[in-house]
Structure formats: structure tokens, C-alpha cells
Design a protein around this motif. Structure first.
Motif, PDB file in Angstrom:
ATOM      1  N   LEU A  57       0.840  -1.205   0.000  1.00 40.11           N
ATOM      2  CA  LEU A  57       0.000   0.000   0.000  1.00 40.11           C
ATOM      3  C   LEU A  57       0.865   1.242   0.000  1.00 40.11           C
ATOM      4  CD1 LEU A  57      -2.787  -1.072   2.521  1.00 40.11           C
ATOM      5  CD2 LEU A  57      -3.171  -0.354   0.153  1.00 40.11           C
ATOM      6  N   SER A  58       1.927   1.185   0.789  1.00 39.76           N
ATOM      7  CA  SER A  58       2.799   2.351   0.854  1.00 39.76           C
ATOM      8  C   SER A  58       3.536   2.547  -0.483  1.00 39.76           C
ATOM      9  CB  SER A  58       3.648   2.138   2.075  1.00 39.76           C
ATOM     10  OG  SER A  58       4.864   2.532   1.987  1.00 39.76           O
ATOM     11  N   GLU A  59       3.927   1.443  -1.143  1.00 35.42           N
ATOM     12  CA  GLU A  59       4.584   1.585  -2.456  1.00 35.42           C
ATOM     13  C   GLU A  59       3.614   2.095  -3.522  1.00 35.42           C
ATOM     14  OE1 GLU A  59       7.066  -1.715  -3.638  1.00 35.42           O
ATOM     15  OE2 GLU A  59       7.805  -1.929  -1.600  1.00 35.42           O
ATOM     16  N   LEU A  60       2.328   1.845  -3.336  1.00 38.57           N
ATOM     17  CA  LEU A  60       1.339   2.388  -4.279  1.00 38.57           C
ATOM     18  C   LEU A  60       1.098   3.880  -4.034  1.00 38.57           C
ATOM     19  CD1 LEU A  60      -1.277  -0.526  -4.253  1.00 38.57           C
ATOM     20  CD2 LEU A  60       0.196   0.117  -6.166  1.00 38.57           C
ATOM     21  N   GLY A  61       1.615   4.390  -2.910  1.00 34.17           N
ATOM     22  CA  GLY A  61       1.506   5.829  -2.637  1.00 34.17           C
ATOM     23  C   GLY A  61       0.615   6.166  -1.450  1.00 34.17           C
ATOM     24  N   ALA A  80      -1.268   6.654  -6.205  1.00 35.19           N
ATOM     25  CA  ALA A  80      -1.391   7.040  -7.607  1.00 35.19           C
ATOM     26  C   ALA A  80      -1.057   5.897  -8.546  1.00 35.19           C
ATOM     27  CB  ALA A  80      -0.462   8.230  -7.892  1.00 35.19           C
ATOM     28  N   SER A  81      -0.359   4.889  -8.039  1.00 35.95           N
ATOM     29  CA  SER A  81       0.066   3.799  -8.915  1.00 35.95           C
ATOM     30  C   SER A  81      -1.008   2.718  -8.975  1.00 35.95           C
ATOM     31  CB  SER A  81       1.364   3.189  -8.383  1.00 35.95           C
ATOM     32  OG  SER A  81       1.653   2.011  -9.086  1.00 35.95           O
ATOM     33  N   PHE A  82      -1.108   2.091 -10.142  1.00 33.40           N
ATOM     34  CA  PHE A  82      -2.061   0.978 -10.288  1.00 33.40           C
ATOM     35  C   PHE A  82      -1.325  -0.332 -10.584  1.00 33.40           C
ATOM     36  CE2 PHE A  82      -1.285   2.767 -14.398  1.00 33.40           C
ATOM     37  CZ  PHE A  82      -1.285   1.696 -15.269  1.00 33.40           C
ATOM     38  N   ILE A  83      -0.006  -0.331 -10.261  1.00 27.00           N
ATOM     39  CA  ILE A  83       0.816  -1.503 -10.602  1.00 27.00           C
ATOM     40  C   ILE A  83       1.323  -2.191  -9.329  1.00 27.00           C
ATOM     41  CG2 ILE A  83       2.922  -2.280 -11.787  1.00 27.00           C
ATOM     42  CD1 ILE A  83       2.507   0.142 -13.679  1.00 27.00           C
ATOM     43  N   VAL A  84       1.059  -3.479  -9.224  1.00 28.44           N
ATOM     44  CA  VAL A  84       1.575  -4.288  -8.107  1.00 28.44           C
ATOM     45  C   VAL A  84       2.538  -5.312  -8.705  1.00 28.44           C
ATOM     46  CG1 VAL A  84       0.971  -5.902  -6.258  1.00 28.44           C
ATOM     47  CG2 VAL A  84      -0.514  -3.953  -6.742  1.00 28.44           C
ATOM     48  N   THR A  85       3.823  -5.124  -8.437  1.00 31.51           N
ATOM     49  CA  THR A  85       4.846  -5.973  -9.058  1.00 31.51           C
ATOM     50  C   THR A  85       4.946  -7.315  -8.339  1.00 31.51           C
ATOM     51  OG1 THR A  85       6.529  -5.135  -7.574  1.00 31.51           O
ATOM     52  CG2 THR A  85       6.241  -3.947  -9.659  1.00 31.51           C
ATOM     53  N   LYS A  86       5.703  -8.219  -8.963  1.00 33.60           N
ATOM     54  CA  LYS A  86       5.915  -9.540  -8.370  1.00 33.60           C
ATOM     55  C   LYS A  86       6.587  -9.402  -7.002  1.00 33.60           C
ATOM     56  CE  LYS A  86       7.895 -13.894  -9.776  1.00 33.60           C
ATOM     57  NZ  LYS A  86       9.182 -14.354 -10.221  1.00 33.60           N
ATOM     58  N   GLU A  87       7.536  -8.450  -6.912  1.00 33.84           N
ATOM     59  CA  GLU A  87       8.248  -8.253  -5.647  1.00 33.84           C
ATOM     60  C   GLU A  87       7.269  -7.780  -4.567  1.00 33.84           C
ATOM     61  OE1 GLU A  87       9.288  -7.017  -8.671  1.00 33.84           O
ATOM     62  OE2 GLU A  87      10.624  -8.757  -8.808  1.00 33.84           O
ATOM     63  N   PHE A 106      -9.320   3.108  -9.958  1.00 36.87           N
ATOM     64  CA  PHE A 106      -8.777   3.788 -11.156  1.00 36.87           C
ATOM     65  C   PHE A 106      -9.356   3.264 -12.467  1.00 36.87           C
ATOM     66  CE2 PHE A 106      -4.973   3.748  -8.225  1.00 36.87           C
ATOM     67  CZ  PHE A 106      -4.958   5.103  -7.951  1.00 36.87           C
ATOM     68  N   CYS A 107     -10.191   2.237 -12.415  1.00 36.29           N
ATOM     69  CA  CYS A 107     -10.662   1.536 -13.625  1.00 36.29           C
ATOM     70  C   CYS A 107      -9.496   0.886 -14.370  1.00 36.29           C
ATOM     71  CB  CYS A 107     -11.427   2.465 -14.573  1.00 36.29           C
ATOM     72  SG  CYS A 107     -13.108   2.761 -14.032  1.00 36.29           S
ATOM     73  N   LYS A 108      -8.373   0.725 -13.713  1.00 37.32           N
ATOM     74  CA  LYS A 108      -7.265  -0.022 -14.313  1.00 37.32           C
ATOM     75  C   LYS A 108      -6.391  -0.615 -13.209  1.00 37.32           C
ATOM     76  CE  LYS A 108      -4.638   4.187 -15.103  1.00 37.32           C
ATOM     77  NZ  LYS A 108      -3.980   5.071 -16.047  1.00 37.32           N
ATOM     78  N   ALA A 109      -5.814  -1.769 -13.514  1.00 38.65           N
ATOM     79  CA  ALA A 109      -4.942  -2.443 -12.542  1.00 38.65           C
ATOM     80  C   ALA A 109      -3.986  -3.336 -13.304  1.00 38.65           C
ATOM     81  CB  ALA A 109      -5.793  -3.296 -11.591  1.00 38.65           C
ATOM     82  N   ARG A 110      -2.763  -3.374 -12.832  1.00 35.46           N
ATOM     83  CA  ARG A 110      -1.755  -4.272 -13.418  1.00 35.46           C
ATOM     84  C   ARG A 110      -1.075  -4.970 -12.244  1.00 35.46           C
ATOM     85  NH1 ARG A 110       0.486  -4.896 -18.296  1.00 35.46           N
ATOM     86  NH2 ARG A 110       2.710  -5.244 -18.366  1.00 35.46           N
ATOM     87  N   VAL A 111      -1.345  -6.257 -12.089  1.00 35.47           N
ATOM     88  CA  VAL A 111      -0.961  -6.958 -10.853  1.00 35.47           C
ATOM     89  C   VAL A 111      -0.279  -8.279 -11.201  1.00 35.47           C
ATOM     90  CG1 VAL A 111      -1.878  -8.020  -8.736  1.00 35.47           C
ATOM     91  CG2 VAL A 111      -2.869  -5.883  -9.568  1.00 35.47           C
TER      92      VAL A 111
END
Ligand code: EPU
Length: 427
Positions: A57-61, A80-87, A106-111
Motif C-alpha cells: 500500500l505504501s509503495e502504491l503511494g 497514484a500507482s495501479f501496478i503491483v509488481t511480483k516483488e 482507477f478503472c485499471k490495474a496491473r498486478v
């Protein structure tokens, strides 16, 4: 790598306080992203899955402020970010909940695809089916799940299998969608109800959680809230089974007895004596447990997340027990470890035939997954002599202060590092 060393063979006695529910916490934390002001979440368990999600959550801002060991304030406004990386996902199943929460926001997500315990194939087709019905295009590319919608609209979604994860993810994506979403054949676990209560406390309009049909009328906005997570049904069940398996007398406190009905019923069949109080349950096992049949099913059936623990108890029962796994394809990987301790268990597909032996014997074993690890602890407490359990990081994903809690019940259990020195307690 840390290990647990247990000197077993003594009954557990006393009382133990149950923490907040892992599987509610891991849904509620991503859900905070849907609010337009800060949320205070109480009764969060101190487990590594929660730590991982707070870091994500903190890395997403989002702003994350720890108020005390079980309370955290999360300010989602600057996420502000909609990206959750493997790490960031770190092999957790619950990382998939960022798909629903980020879509809703955000109507978008990349996970990154979710990980979690290895029970065979763990598809997310029902999550995707739900997102698509709400107007989302979902593609999997470069090892990431990419979900995008111009806008989200309500839909009627029938789940082909009763899925906790799909039910939660669809609720998260639908809660701010335009119009009415109906989830049919929805999961009914206590953590589904807890998530709905949390979202409703932010201003959502969700009805029917806890039944097979959940109706979600989309709202324009959700506001910050203060919310306390329900007690962990599976942590409670684990201590209840440990009490019975060691022939002990333990009161588990801070529980919702209604959530424990299927576990209580099965323990009574094995000969345990149970007393229910408003927020506590006392478990005693006066003699050798009796064999019985167990079939795991979605709630309100007997929980699959208690299957390794109850099988461990049944390994010393008088008679032959049949345990059938009704949720996962392959949840008997721990049986090999239990047979190292003298258990007599034959697995055929989704069924285990357990011929009770008089005693388990101590041995070096591994925690092959989270609940299997809890089962190894119970086995170690049952078996006289020293049992060493490796790969305990699985256990830290879901049990708060487990050595401290078992020690307070009279168990001889310690966490050591590679050199045999006491390791700092997990916090
Ligand atoms: N399934 C599908 N398609 C899907 C989703 C699920 O076929 O899109 C199937 C699965 O393969 C499985 C069944 O449906 O056979 C149930 O899976 P579900 O989606 O309910 O499981 P989950 O959401 O991945 C949660 C818990 C698990 C628990 C199960 C079942 C969390 C984070 N995890 O997993 O908990 O075993 O529900 O109750 O809530 C644990 O805490 O140790 C744990 C593994």
C-alpha cells in the motif's frame, strides 16, 4: 532460516487470546484504496501477510501510519500507482485483491499473478469472468494480469465454483460501479461478511453478504472509516484442535463461537468436551480421541483451512477416520511429513484414510504450507521428545506470535536460527 524446536508430549492448559482474522485483513487492507479519506483499521493481526500488504500500500503511494501493534491508519488519497509488481506481491494469494480494489479506484490495474500456498492449480478464471461482466478487458501479458475498463457497470454474475477470492474481488470492483451487481453462488465465509461490513461502514450499499446471493448497488464515493477486524476463525480452530490433540484443557478467548460451529461439531464427534461462552470457547479432551469422518466444504461446511490440523488429531484416534478434501485438488502434501512422525495415513486423490496410532513420534519435519505448518506444530506438541520444524516462514504468514501463545499454554516451543540460537520473535 529459522526453525521451531518443540519438546512435546504434554497437555496444553490455560487460555489464549485470538487475533484478528488473516483472511479478512488481507481483503480489507486493499479495500482501503477505495476510500477518499483515511481509514483506521483495528485488530489487525501481526503476521507477515499483513506486513507485506502494508508495504505494498505504501509503495502504491498510500500513507501508512502504525498507531499500535494492531491498529494502523491508512491514507489512500495520494495512492497514484495501479501496478503491483511480483516483488510487492511476494507470493501472496491476497495480492489478487489489488486487482479488484485498483479497478474500483482507477478503472485499471496491473498486478503480478497471485501466489500463496501450493494446493495444485489455483485458477483466477472466476475473478476474470466477474471483472469482464463489469465491463473490464483483462489480458495476461509479460507475467502480469492487466485489467482495464472505460467505466465499470453493474452486472449479474453467477460463479461456477464457490470462490472466496472471486467473491471478494467482484465486491471490490463493483462497489463503486454504476448500477446493481448481483453475485450468485457467492462464498459465505465470515471474512466475506466482514469485508461487506467494512465497505458498508465507508458508505457502500451491499446486501446479502453471508448468503449465496450478494447484491451490490454502486455508490459514487466511499469515505474513510474506523473498523475492527473479526477474530480469526482458523487461528481459534487451530488452538482448539491443539488442545484436544494434546489431551488438554484450553479456553480460546476473543472468538465468535458462531463462526466455529463446524469445528466445534467435529471436535465433539471426536470426544472433546466443549463449553461455549459469549466470546470464548473451552475445549477439553478427557481420553483418546475417537475416529470420525470429515469432509471440507465452503462455509458453513468444515473449513479446508482446518483440514491438516484435524487430520493430525485423528492420527492418534481410536479407529479409522476418512478425511475428504472438498475444496482444493491437492491439500494432502503435509501427509508425508506426518507419516515421518509415525502417522498411518493413505491418500487416494482427495481422500485420506487415517488409521489411528497410539502416539506420534518426534522427528525433523517441514512446514509445506501455512496450515500444514500449524499441523506440524500440533503434531510436535503431541509427540514426546524433540521435533524440529523447518520452513516456518509459511507459518509466520498467518499466525501471530505463535511460539508465545503456545508457550503461555505450557508448551515447550522455541524459535531458533540456523546456529541453534534463540531467534528474535516475529513482529
Ligand atoms: N477456483 C476456481 N476459479 C477461480 C477461483 C477459485 O476454479 O477463479 C477454485 C479453486 O481452485 C478452489 C476453489 O475454487 O478449488 C475455492 O477457491 P477460493 O477462490 O475460494 O480460494 P482462495 O480465495 O484462493 C481463500 C483463502 C484460503 C482458503 C480458501 C477456501 C484467502 C487469502 N485465502 O483462498 O485460505 O483455503 O479461500 O476457503 O482468503 C489459508 O488461509 O491458509 C488459505 C489457504
Amino acid at each position: 532460516m529459522e526453525k521451531f524446536i518443540i519438546n512435546g508430549g504434554r497437555p496444553l492448559h490455560g487460555s489464549v487470546h485470538i487475533s484478528g482474522a488473516k483472511n479478512a485483513a488481507v481483503a480489507i487492507l486493499p479495500a482501503v484504496l477505495l476510500a477518499d479519506s483515511p481509514c483506521v483499521i483495528e485488530n489487525l493481526p501481526q503476521i507477515s501477510d499483513v506486513k507485506t500488504l502494508l508495504t505494498s500500500l505504501s509503495e502504491l503511494g498510500a500513507g501508512v501510519r502504525i498507531i499500535n501493534k494492531s491498529t494502523v491508519e491508512i491514507d489512500p488519497r495520494h495512492a497514484a500507482s495501479f501496478i503491483v509488481t511480483k516483488e510487492m506481491a511476494q507470493g501472496m494469494r491476497a495480492s489478487s485483491y489489488f486487482l479488484g480494489a485498483l479497478l474500483g479506484r482507477f478503472c485499471k490495474a496491473r498486478v503480478a499473478p497471485p501466489g500463496g500456498c501450493d494446493f495444485g492449480v489455483r485458477p483466477i478464471d472466476q475473478h476474470i469472468k466477474g471483472f469482464e461482466a463489469l465491463g473490464t478487458r483483462v489480458i495476461i501479458e509479460n507475467g502480469m494480469v492487466d485489467a482495464r475498463a472505460a467505466s465499470l457497470h453493474g452486472a449479474s454474475i453467477y460463479l461456477d465454483v464457490v470462490s472466496v477470492g472471486a467473491t471478494i474481488n467482484i465486491m471490490l470492483a463493483a462497489v463503486k460501479a454504476r448500477g446493481l451487481t448481483v453475485i450468485e453462488n457467492a462464498a459465505r465465509e465470515p471474512h466475506i461478511v466482514d469485508l461487506a461490513n467494512f465497505l458498508n461502514s465507508m458508505g457502500a450499499d451491499i446486501m446479502g453478504a453471508g448468503t449465496g446471493v450478494i447484491k451490490i448497488r454502486g455508490v459514487e464515493k466511499l469515505s474513510g472509516t474506523q473498523y475492527s477486524i473479526i477474530p480469526d476463525q482458523i487461528e481459534a480452530g487451530t488452538y482448539m484442535v491443539a488442545a484436544a490433540a494434546t489431551g488438554g484443557d484450553v479456553t480460546v478467548e476473543n472468538v465468535t463461537p458462531k463462526h466455529l460451529e463446524s469445528i466445534i461439531a467435529k471436535l465433539i464427534e471426536t470426544g472433546a468436551v466443549i463449553e461455549e461462552f459469549d466470546e470464548a470457547v473451552r475445549v477439553r479432551m478427557p481420553g483418546r480421541p475417537r475416529a470420525c469422518k470429515v469432509k471440507t466444504l465452503p462455509h458453513p461446511g468444515f473449513p479446508t483451512d482446518m483440514q491438516p490440523q484435524i487430520s493430525t488429531l485423528l492420527s492418534i484416534a481410536d479407529g479409522t477416520s476418512i478425511v475428504t478434501e472438498g475444496v482444493w485438488d491437492n491439500r494432502f502434501r503435509y501427509v508425508e511429513q506426518l507419516t515421518l512422525m509415525g502417522a498411518d495415513i493413505q491418500v487416494d486423490g482427495k481422500t485420506a484414510v487415517i488409521t489411528g496410532v497410539e502416539h506420534l513420534k518426534s522427528a525433523p519435519v517441514r512446514a509445506v504450507d501455512l496450515r500444514a505448518g500449524a499441523a506440524m506444530i500440533i503434531a510436535g506438541l503431541m509427540a514426546p521428545g524433540e521435533t524440529v520444524i523447518e520452513d516456518i516462514s509459511h507459518i509466520d504468514r498467518g499466525y501471530e506470535l505463535i511460539t508465545e501463545k503456545f508457550s503461555s499454554l505450557g508448551a515447550d516451543i522455541k524459535r531458533v536460527n540456523d546456529y541453534g540460537a534463540p531467534a528474535a520473535k516475529f513482529a
